[in-house]
Design a protein around this motif. Structure first.
Motif, short mmCIF file in Angstrom:
data_model
loop_
_atom_site.label_atom_id
_atom_site.label_comp_id
_atom_site.label_asym_id
_atom_site.label_seq_id
_atom_site.Cartn_x
_atom_site.Cartn_y
_atom_site.Cartn_z
N HIS A 238 -48.82 -49.23 53.45
CA HIS A 238 -47.82 -48.65 54.35
C HIS A 238 -46.71 -49.69 54.56
N LEU A 239 -45.49 -49.22 54.65
CA LEU A 239 -44.35 -50.12 54.86
C LEU A 239 -44.57 -51.05 56.06
N ASN A 240 -45.17 -50.52 57.13
CA ASN A 240 -45.41 -51.34 58.32
C ASN A 240 -46.35 -52.52 58.02
N GLU A 241 -47.27 -52.30 57.05
CA GLU A 241 -48.20 -53.39 56.69
C GLU A 241 -47.46 -54.48 55.91
N VAL A 242 -46.52 -54.08 55.06
CA VAL A 242 -45.71 -55.07 54.34
C VAL A 242 -44.92 -55.89 55.35
#
Ligand code: ZN
Ligand code: ZN
Length: 311
Positions: A238-242
């Motif tokens: 997920h983008l938030n994890e990146v």
């Protein structure tokens, strides 16, 4: 959106061209390095590439592997292409290739199989493997978490460098030592490009070395807040994890460029851009690029360049 039409990037003095949409197709060509990663589609520009690295067997990454080999021969490229893939899928790849030949009408008992090279994960810091046709490039495959056997690949610029203890010696003396069989040089490997097909964020935390590559290409399939658990369940990032890794490990990130790709088909390119500008820490905006079909004039630019234009 046409999966045969790539987006061109020039990052850290390396030209790249690629397409990546989850479930549809992923491929990326690095013409200066004579290689491509994944073959979910096979654009004509991929045909001269002699090395192909397959990350995993999912169709959107592997479907056109045979097409690459067949089309090369059709346009008169006689050099044998080399296809690297995870060892766990080596045998089934051969079955798949033979079944493909029989499906197309071959009556051969043992249809010809292209040159497949099975690879296994190598620990960080180990000596990388020289590319088949390129002495100055090597690769380290590493394990990637995606629910099916999967490898990521780091490509290194490799050269011989004079060992420290011989620095300062004159050329004639060095030549003499060489003649005497002394190994005065040691290999030096500089990580140039890391490519991961699909993976969960666990891989990005565990494989610390990837953040030393000049260019890092990773996935960001999901972008909507609240879908983090779904991303993990489906074997994706997920983008938030990146963004979280960038916040928490900022000081160890040496990459000159980080490319986010493999957005879900449901994600519109401008939505991906808006979300990335919002969650990626500002200090990385000049190093983050999105491999998504933004309007042509906006492609190939960093988040910072796009933000300066008032987007
Ligand atoms: Zn995929
Ligand atoms: Zn996959």
């Amino acid at each position: 959106m046409n999966a045969l039409t790539g987006i061109d990037l020039e990052l850290a003095k390396t030209k790249l061209s690629g397409f990546s949409v989850s479930g549809l197709a992923t491929w990326m060509i690095a013409p200066d390095l004579d290689l491509c990663f994944d073959m979910g589609e096979c654009p004509l520009s991929a045909l001269p590439m002699n090395h192909v690295f397959l990350t995993h067997a999912h169709g959107d990454h592997s479907r056109c592997l045979l097409r690459h080999d067949a089309l090369r021969r059709m346009i008169g490229i006689n050099k044998e292409g080399v296809y690297y893939l995870p060892e766990e899928i080596y045998e089934t790849a051969i079955d798949w290739i033979k079944a493909g030949a029989w499906f197309e009408g071959s009556r051969a008992k043992n249809p010809k199989v292209p040159k497949l090279i099975p690879l296994v994960s190598q620990p960080a810091g180990s000596e990388p493997i020289r590319l088949h046709y390129r002495d100055n490039l090597s690769v380290r495959p590493f394990k990637v978490d995606h629910g099916v056997p999967s490898l990521g690949y780091t490509i290194y610029d490799s050269r011989l460098k004079l060992k420290q203890k011989y620095h300062g010696l004159k050329g004639a003396k060095l030549a003499q030592l060489k003649r005497e069989g002394v190994r005065i040089e040691a290999p030096l490997h500089t990580p140039r490009l890391t490519f991961i097909g699909d993976c969960t964020a666990d891989t990005l935390w565990r494989e610390n070395e990837i953040w030393e590559s000049k260019i890092l290409v990773i996935e960001s399939t999901f972008i909507a807040t609240g879908e983090e658990a779904l991303a993990r369940k489906r074997g994706h990032t997920h983008l938030n994890e990146v963004a979280q890794i960038m916040r928490e490990q900022a000081d160890m990130i040496e990459c000159e460029a980080i490319v986010l790709k493999h957005f879900s088909m449901k994600v519109k390119p401008l939505e991906a851009l808006e979300a990335a500008l919002k969650v990626i820490p500002a200090r990385f905006h000049d190093r983050v690029y999105l491999l998504t079909h933004l309007p042509k004039s906006m492609q190939g630019q960093s988040l910072a360049e796009l933000a300066w234009q008032g987007i």
